[in-house]
Design a protein around this motif. Structure first.
Motif, mmCIF file in Angstrom:
data_model
loop_
_atom_site.group_PDB
_atom_site.id
_atom_site.type_symbol
_atom_site.label_atom_id
_atom_site.label_comp_id
_atom_site.label_asym_id
_atom_site.label_seq_id
_atom_site.Cartn_x
_atom_site.Cartn_y
_atom_site.Cartn_z
ATOM 1 N N LEU A 198 0.881 -1.021 -0.187
ATOM 2 C CA LEU A 198 0.005 0.069 0.056
ATOM 3 C C LEU A 198 0.911 1.392 0.137
ATOM 4 O O LEU A 198 0.337 2.342 0.129
ATOM 5 C CB LEU A 198 -0.815 -0.050 1.234
ATOM 6 C CG LEU A 198 -1.966 -1.241 1.135
ATOM 7 C CD1 LEU A 198 -2.724 -0.996 2.579
ATOM 8 C CD2 LEU A 198 -2.799 -0.782 -0.048
ATOM 9 N N SER A 199 1.998 1.153 -0.141
ATOM 10 C CA SER A 199 2.891 2.363 -0.198
ATOM 11 C C SER A 199 4.145 2.132 -1.359
ATOM 12 O O SER A 199 4.298 3.187 -1.902
ATOM 13 C CB SER A 199 3.556 2.584 1.108
ATOM 14 O OG SER A 199 4.594 1.315 1.407
ATOM 15 N N TRP A 200 4.294 0.972 -1.665
ATOM 16 C CA TRP A 200 5.512 1.034 -2.892
ATOM 17 C C TRP A 200 4.906 1.485 -4.118
ATOM 18 O O TRP A 200 4.057 0.760 -4.689
ATOM 19 C CB TRP A 200 5.848 -0.645 -2.796
ATOM 20 C CG TRP A 200 7.112 -0.987 -3.907
ATOM 21 C CD1 TRP A 200 6.713 -1.152 -5.195
ATOM 22 C CD2 TRP A 200 8.291 -0.739 -3.749
ATOM 23 N NE1 TRP A 200 7.880 -1.547 -5.688
ATOM 24 C CE2 TRP A 200 9.276 -1.270 -4.816
ATOM 25 C CE3 TRP A 200 9.296 -0.402 -2.868
ATOM 26 C CZ2 TRP A 200 10.322 -1.026 -5.191
ATOM 27 C CZ3 TRP A 200 10.576 -0.290 -2.806
ATOM 28 C CH2 TRP A 200 11.114 -0.738 -4.161
ATOM 29 N N PRO A 201 5.527 2.548 -4.731
ATOM 30 C CA PRO A 201 4.902 2.954 -5.809
ATOM 31 C C PRO A 201 5.327 2.273 -7.265
ATOM 32 O O PRO A 201 4.586 2.422 -8.361
ATOM 33 C CB PRO A 201 5.369 4.456 -6.076
ATOM 34 C CG PRO A 201 6.525 4.373 -5.206
ATOM 35 C CD PRO A 201 6.688 3.105 -4.284
ATOM 36 N N GLN A 202 6.421 1.500 -7.424
ATOM 37 C CA GLN A 202 6.996 1.106 -8.383
ATOM 38 C C GLN A 202 6.297 -0.582 -8.409
ATOM 39 O O GLN A 202 5.524 -1.039 -7.842
ATOM 40 C CB GLN A 202 8.393 0.993 -8.498
ATOM 41 C CG GLN A 202 8.850 2.602 -8.270
ATOM 42 C CD GLN A 202 10.413 2.706 -8.282
ATOM 43 O OE1 GLN A 202 10.801 2.452 -9.523
ATOM 44 N NE2 GLN A 202 10.955 2.963 -7.202
ATOM 45 N N VAL A 606 -4.505 6.083 7.329
ATOM 46 C CA VAL A 606 -4.228 6.016 6.109
ATOM 47 C C VAL A 606 -4.137 4.631 5.453
ATOM 48 O O VAL A 606 -4.623 4.712 4.186
ATOM 49 C CB VAL A 606 -2.778 6.890 6.190
ATOM 50 C CG1 VAL A 606 -2.088 6.863 4.543
ATOM 51 C CG2 VAL A 606 -2.620 8.167 6.490
ATOM 52 N N PHE A 607 -3.311 3.654 5.901
ATOM 53 C CA PHE A 607 -3.726 2.454 5.291
ATOM 54 C C PHE A 607 -4.683 1.932 5.556
ATOM 55 O O PHE A 607 -5.262 1.210 4.326
ATOM 56 C CB PHE A 607 -2.673 1.593 6.197
ATOM 57 C CG PHE A 607 -1.122 1.644 6.045
ATOM 58 C CD1 PHE A 607 -0.763 2.034 4.825
ATOM 59 C CD2 PHE A 607 -0.352 1.737 6.911
ATOM 60 C CE1 PHE A 607 0.390 2.035 4.493
ATOM 61 C CE2 PHE A 607 0.954 1.885 6.855
ATOM 62 C CZ PHE A 607 1.571 2.076 5.550
ATOM 63 N N GLN A 608 -5.719 2.162 6.362
ATOM 64 C CA GLN A 608 -7.164 1.473 6.319
ATOM 65 C C GLN A 608 -7.921 2.276 5.133
ATOM 66 O O GLN A 608 -8.640 1.448 4.568
ATOM 67 C CB GLN A 608 -7.747 1.726 7.729
ATOM 68 C CG GLN A 608 -9.226 1.436 8.019
ATOM 69 C CD GLN A 608 -9.140 -0.250 7.868
ATOM 70 O OE1 GLN A 608 -8.446 -0.633 8.614
ATOM 71 N NE2 GLN A 608 -10.083 -0.680 7.225
ATOM 72 N N ALA A 609 -7.505 3.318 4.749
ATOM 73 C CA ALA A 609 -8.246 4.067 3.634
ATOM 74 C C ALA A 609 -7.879 3.461 2.333
ATOM 75 O O ALA A 609 -8.616 3.299 1.572
ATOM 76 C CB ALA A 609 -8.008 5.866 3.831
ATOM 77 N N ARG A 610 -6.643 3.268 2.414
ATOM 78 C CA ARG A 610 -5.906 2.773 1.268
ATOM 79 C C ARG A 610 -6.638 1.272 1.016
ATOM 80 O O ARG A 610 -6.815 0.899 -0.107
ATOM 81 C CB ARG A 610 -4.521 2.987 1.042
ATOM 82 C CG ARG A 610 -3.954 4.122 1.134
ATOM 83 C CD ARG A 610 -2.411 4.200 1.108
ATOM 84 N NE ARG A 610 -1.889 5.665 1.269
ATOM 85 C CZ ARG A 610 -0.437 5.593 0.964
ATOM 86 N NH1 ARG A 610 0.261 4.817 0.941
ATOM 87 N NH2 ARG A 610 -0.200 7.107 0.923
ATOM 88 N N ALA A 611 -6.609 0.395 1.987
ATOM 89 C CA ALA A 611 -7.033 -1.024 1.742
ATOM 90 C C ALA A 611 -8.545 -1.089 1.351
ATOM 91 O O ALA A 611 -8.807 -1.838 0.831
ATOM 92 C CB ALA A 611 -6.645 -1.725 2.855
ATOM 93 N N SER A 612 -9.258 -0.038 1.674
ATOM 94 C CA SER A 612 -10.873 0.122 1.471
ATOM 95 C C SER A 612 -10.944 0.277 -0.018
ATOM 96 O O SER A 612 -12.045 0.234 -0.280
ATOM 97 C CB SER A 612 -11.435 1.211 2.344
ATOM 98 O OG SER A 612 -11.101 0.995 3.846
ATOM 99 N N VAL A 613 -10.161 0.662 -0.717
ATOM 100 C CA VAL A 613 -10.316 0.747 -2.250
ATOM 101 C C VAL A 613 -10.376 -0.441 -2.886
ATOM 102 O O VAL A 613 -9.573 -1.403 -2.688
ATOM 103 C CB VAL A 613 -9.055 1.514 -2.732
ATOM 104 C CG1 VAL A 613 -9.402 1.840 -4.253
ATOM 105 C CG2 VAL A 613 -8.713 2.944 -2.254
#
Length: 635
Positions: A198-202, A606-613
């Protein structure tokens, strides 16, 4: 003076400068100044200095004033100066005598050596910053120029709490690899894998059992990290992406035979134990010839070439195998000429006795039985992405290799083929300019391989860890414990080199004593100063006869195996869900070990919101293939 022996080892010991004894010289200087001050004040008192109104002057003169006065007036007042000097000498002598006594006491006092048996210690904040797991503080120049504080990026390797209870995420962004020891259901997914994805962009490759990581991270990676997300689930027909291993063979080049041989090795050695039997070796040679023949027929005639097609060629009920061997031995593969590798394989089969040839053929067909499953056959019949796309597509690419638990064992050979080709094809080219390597890729690649020993021994993985970092590939390897990694049957054996090539190692509380002993040795030996008190005499007497204290240095591991096994793990509720994080240990080569805290993504908003996508219903496709036998066009 004899020089001190240079026997210090380790940066925290070698950089430690010996303390200079400054107290006793300072006390000596104070004694001399005190004597001068006493002489000066006594001389002033003797002459009863008064101010202009007749009052006494209560003034403290500089200690050295007596010296300037003696230079001017000694010939006039010799007796007064002698008396003042005597007072000063007495004060100085008393002070210096006290210094001498203190010197004797300190010389006879015992001193413990804190590094006698070892210098291991737990890392502090400055050590963690030096290891690159935490951003350093802003320098004075950065504060003046208004530059932002450096931020930490990269993969998540753990967490750490300072003395005030403040929690920090520990991240590593260097090219070095990471190895994790974490038992099943210990929280490694929610603590390390999910935060990283949820953070690694590549670009990244993920082995995803049950598809949980796809559900939690693919949505954010597609919508916000701007990744193309690919779901390769060979045993499912629900919206996955297709990939044909034979499309990765560099047919028509000098590499074609080597590529096919590598592929055939993985097919006939599905567990990575080596080709020991005669039937494995002979079926390997047969498959090399048949795969090359199928590829050249596809190139020359446009017929499909895939592993199911190879299986169909060997198991065609309407065609005698002798006809296949004759076709392979007479077909014009290259400019009308028969390919030597194909012709040799066909000649070997024709020269074998009928019974032996049948055994070789049946052995080869047994290794291709997986591709008789129509779902698997459909998913490997064409390529909607290519291995090179992972690091060279316009956008970063996230490839999720999903295997359901029921299909894990039978799909292992195919997953091994894919993993092998990813490493081999993406680490094949390097050039240098002005003495520095030049990158031939657009995006770095993170190989997030959970439970990687369950894939069997992948020799290419073990050997490539030493050099793939130079090609932009960072491996994050996760295993249950040291036994799984060093297993002779299913792992890499006791002489494995994976631990040697992983710069960062982190561990959750282990279940096996072998892993605990390994972690204890990684942590190191420390020195503990023990004081032993001995008393003599009757306890009912007013005073004890004698009390003696002995200081002794004792060696012990900074983290004993028993303490490692008893590290607090995560707290779970009745349903088995983690409610509170446990402890963990993080090792970075060349730095003190970090006694850390497990991160939990669902505790971070922040991670909770990203995982909710929401994850996409269908996988992205990088290539449109008009027909199964088509080549595909990059989009």
């Amino acid at each position: 003076m004899k020089p001190k022996i240079n026997n210090a080892v380790g940066p925290q010991v070698r950089d430690r400068k010996p303390k200079k004894q400054r107290l006793l010289p300072a006390l000596g200087a104070v004694s001399v100044l005190g004597g001068l001050q006493a002489a000066t004040q006594f001389f002033a008192y003797t002459f009863n200095y008064q101010d202009n109104l007749g009052g006494h002057i209560n003034h403290v003169y500089a200690p050295w004033s007596i010296l300037s006065w003696a230079s001017d007036w000694y010939s006039i007042y010799p007796d007064e100066f002698m008396r003042s000097g005597s007072i000063g000498m007495v004060v100085t002598t008393v002070g210096l005598l006290g210094v001498a006594i203190a010197k004797v006491v300190t010389s006879n006092s015992s001193k413990a050596s804190e590094y006698l048996h070892g210098s291991a210690r737990w890392a502090e904040k400055k050590d963690i910053q030096a290891a690159g797991l935490l951003p350093r503080e802003r320098t004075a120049l950065e504060v003046v120029t208004g530059k932002d504080a450096p931020t930490s990026t990269g993969v998540y390797v753990g967490g750490w709490e300072d003395k005030d209870g403040k929690f920090y995420y520990l991240r590593h962004n260097g090219p070095e690899h990471v190895l994790t020891y974490a038992p099943t259901r210990s929280g490694k997914g929610v603590g390390l894998v999910v935060p990283t994805l949820l953070s690694w962009p590549q670009s990244t490759v993920i082995t995803d059992l049950k598809g949980e990581l796809w559900a939690l991270t693919a949505g954010w990676r597609q919508k916000h990290a701007k990744n193309k997300v690919l779901r390769f689930e060979p045993a499912s027909s629900n919206g996955g992406v297709c990939w044909n291993p034979l499309d990765e063979i560099r047919i028509g080049t000098e590499y074609e035979v080597g590529d096919v041989q590598n592929l055939a090795t993985l097919i006939v050695d599905p567990d990575g134990k080596g080709m020991d039997s005669h039937w494995q070796k002979t079926s390997y040679a047969l498959l090399v010839g048949v795969i090359l023949h199928a590829l050249y027929k596809a190139k020359n005639e446009g017929t499909p070439a895939s592993l199911p097609v190879v299986d169909a060629m060997l198991a065609d009920p309407e065609r005698d195998t002798g006809e296949l061997w004759m076709e392979m031995a007479t077909y014009g593969h290259v400019d009308g000429q028969n390919h030597p590798a194909v012709g040799s394989a066909a000649r070997d089969m024709m020269d074998r006795p009928e019974e032996e040839g049948g055994s070789v053929l049946s052995t080869a067909k047994s290794y291709l039985a997986l591709y008789r499953d129509p779902v698997v056959a459909r998913n490997v019949s064409k390529s909607e992405f290519r291995i090179k796309d992972l690091m060279n597509h316009d956008d970063p690419v996230s490839l999720y290799i999903v295997t359901q638990p029921n299909d894990k064992a039978r799909l292992r050979p195919l997953v091994r083929v894919l993993t092998n080709m990813i490493i081999r094809l993406l680490a094949d080219e390097m050039s240098f300019e002005k003495g520095r390597p030049v990158a031939h890729y657009k995006h770095r690649l993170l190989a997030m391989l959970d439970e990687f020993p369950s894939l069997g021994k992948l020799e290419i993985l073990q050997e490539s860890l030493a050099f793939v970092a130079g090609y932009g590939i960072k491996c994050y390897l996760i295993c249950q414990d040291l036994n799984q990694l060093k297993s002779r049957e299913t792992g890499y054996g006791p002489d494995e080199t994976i631990t040697s090539n992983c710069h960062v190692q982190n561990a959750y509380p282990p279940n096996r004593i072998e892993t605990a002993e390994h972690l204890s040795r990684l942590t190191g030996q420390t020195t503990v100063v023990k004081e032993q008190i001995t008393t003599s005499g009757r306890r009912t007497s007013a005073m004890l006869g004698q009390v003696s204290r002995t200081i002794q240095e004792v060696q012990r591991p900074l983290l004993t195996p028993d303490e490692c096994l008893r590290m607090p793990g995560p707290t779970k509720n009745a349903a088995g869900d983690i409610e509170k994080a446990g402890d963990m240990v993080i090792y970075v080569a060349g730095y003190p070990a970090v006694y850390g805290k497990q991160p939990l993504y669902f505790k971070d908003p922040v991670f909770q919101a990203r995982a909710s996508v929401d994850a996409p219903k269908l996988s992205d496709k990088l290539r449109i293939v008009a027909e199964p036998e088509g080549e595909g066009v990059t989009i």
